[in-house]
Design an enzyme around this catalytic site. Structure first.
Site, short mmCIF file in Angstrom:
data_model
loop_
_atom_site.label_atom_id
_atom_site.label_comp_id
_atom_site.label_asym_id
_atom_site.label_seq_id
_atom_site.Cartn_x
_atom_site.Cartn_y
_atom_site.Cartn_z
N ASP A 130 -39.12 100.13 80.89
CA ASP A 130 -39.64 101.50 80.86
C ASP A 130 -40.87 101.59 79.96
O ASP A 130 -41.80 102.34 80.25
CB ASP A 130 -38.56 102.49 80.42
CG ASP A 130 -37.89 102.12 79.09
OD1 ASP A 130 -38.24 101.09 78.49
OD2 ASP A 130 -37.00 102.88 78.66
N HIS A 144 -36.57 97.03 85.25
CA HIS A 144 -35.31 96.37 85.58
C HIS A 144 -34.29 97.39 86.08
O HIS A 144 -34.40 98.60 85.84
CB HIS A 144 -34.75 95.63 84.36
CG HIS A 144 -34.53 96.53 83.18
ND1 HIS A 144 -33.46 97.41 83.10
CD2 HIS A 144 -35.26 96.72 82.04
CE1 HIS A 144 -33.54 98.08 81.96
NE2 HIS A 144 -34.61 97.69 81.30
#
Length: 466
Positions: free
Chosen positions: A363, A81
């Site tokens: 992540d 994102h």
């Protein structure tokens, strides 16, 4: 003057004033460096700037590069994102004042931002898998909520989408003008920031797309493990990795001194400060060029930020050396890579579905993927990072299909674990699809244990004697 000295001389010292983005009106200084060259050594401030991924001029990328006799068949894009508001609050400090509404004439700017806002406002009836239909399609709070996507995050992925459009649609005609819903595969976790990031990239890729032809699937796990999430061995490797991180923190004098000084400034116990994960909020201040927070005992400064970021870099270095994370990554990434291989094989057979696949993630999704693929030197996923797998057909070699792997626009194919021959790296710019299939379905499992390892993912997850 060396490159690092030049970097430090280029720190902006611009007084903060009241602005549309809600920046503080204090007279302290902004902190954003403006590097022109990469320092010769690993510099914490420079690495933090790369992590921010500030939208700027169009970046150079190697996506879509292939010899003329290769035809692009399928593309799989895994993204983190975009820029978000912090997930944690530093104790006894004011939250950073960042406006999460989208304003077309406010920086960072993108020429498609206003059209994106209009298009998202028409998508209230979009058909997404539950519970995605309950999430907002774009960020809209005057003061960001915790973890909310910012305008910077939207612009980052509009840029990603436009870059991929120029390469894959305009140049390689990956999708026809009358593309069908089955030619897109879209999947996201259940966070608004991942759905909104996916929509921003998709809008940059397919401007003014038909809402009736778009369907986002919901992935409950950040590992995208679908029905293969139960894996005791993966959890074991993760616990060992977390233990390594803990012991490294105990050994780090500079980190402990930084935490101790920050705790004194904030008048909180050091343990409470550590639990608040202050680097998350400090990175938000840094990436948005806001002054670090102050309290009655003083202000958090660049020295504190540098010490914590330097420790993160040391942690990543030790992680590569100790290789405990590798076991976790192989088991964590295997379900998603196995699904991807299946889709690539179907595309190689000539099936139309999933010519473009997009996975909007975190992540903690991309990091194990990178490690599992053998890209151990890759930087930690920045905001709006993208990992791309391209499938190509060799029109001069009957039935021959090859893959390329790209990370943030760089061709890393020949650095992957599957793109090796007996003498080292594969001699050509692409790797046979069969190499990737064999790596995922055999080599990843065999690498997980002595005596030939495991023969199935279930066996690898339930091995005894770890």
């Amino acid at each position: 003057m060396d490159a690092l000295a030049a970097l430090l001389l280029l720190v902006h010292l611009i007084p903060v004033s009241v602005a549309k983005n809600g920046a503080s009106s204090k007279s302290r200084k902004r902190i954003m460096p403006d590097p022109v060259t990469e320092p010769p050594g690993m510099d914490p401030v420079y690495e933090a700037l790369l992590y921010c991924n500030i939208p700027s001029v169009a970046e150079r990328s190697m996506e879509g590069h292939a010899p003329h006799h290769f035809k692009l068949v399928s593309v799989h894009v895994f993204i983190r994102h975009g820029d978000r508001y912090p997930l944690y609050v530093i104790p006894k400090t004011k939250r950073p004042e960042i406006d999460c509404t989208l304003v077309a004439d406010r920086k960072p700017y993108h020429p498609k931002l206003e059209a994106f806002i209009r298009h998202m406002s028409k998508g209230s009836g979009a058909s997404f898998e539950s519970p995605l239909h309950s999430l907002p399609l774009f960020p809209n709070h005057p003061l960001c909520e915790m973890g909310e996507l910012t305008q910077t995050g939207v612009v980052q992925h509009l840029q990603n989408g436009q870059l991929l459009r120029d390469i894959y649609l305009k140049k390689h005609k990956l999708l026809p003008a009358d593309w069908s819903p089955d030619q897109l595969y879209l999947e996201t976790t259940g966070k608004s920031r991942t759905l909104q990031s996916g929509l921003a990239l998709l809008y940059g890729f397919l401007p003014d797309f038909d809402w009736r032809k778009v369907y986002f699937r919901h992935q409950p796990s950040a590992l995208f493990c679908s029905g293969s999430c139960s894996c005791p061995a993966r959890n074991h490797y993760l616990e060992r990795e977390q233990r390594r991180q803990y012991l490294l923190r105990l050994r780090s004098g500079p980190l402990e001194r930084a935490y101790g000084d920050m705790a004194r400034i904030l008048d909180v116990p050091t343990k409470q400060l550590r639990a608040a994960n202050p680097i998350d909020a400090l990175l938000c201040h840094f990436c948005h060029n806001l002054s670090f927070p102050c309290a009655r005992g003083g202000c958090i400064g660049m020295d504190h930020f540098r010490a914590i970021k330097a420790h993160q870099m040391e942690d990543e270095r030790e992680r590569r050396e100790r290789k405990l994370y590798r076991g976790y990554a192989l088991l964590g990434a295997h379900p998603l890579l196995n699904q991807t291989v299946g889709r690539l094989l179907r595309a190689a057979e000539g099936r139309r579905e999933g010519a473009f696949a997009l996975y909007s993630a975190h992540d903690v999704t991309l990091s194990p993927l990178l490690s599992a693929l053998g890209l151990v030197e890759a930087r930690f996923p920045r905001f709006a990072a993208r990992l791309v797998l391209e499938l190509w057909q060799d029109r001069e070699g009957p039935g021959g299909h090859a893959v390329r792997v790209l990370y943030d626009g760089a061709d890393v194919t020949r650095h992957t674990a599957f793109c090796q021959d007996g003498r080292g790296r594969w001699p050509t710019p692409m790797c046979p699809l069969d190499n990737l299939v064999r790596f995922v379905r055999r080599d990843m499992l065999e690498a997980l244990g002595p005596g030939g390892g495991s023969t199935s993912y279930y066996e690898a997850c339930h091995r005894k004697g770890l």
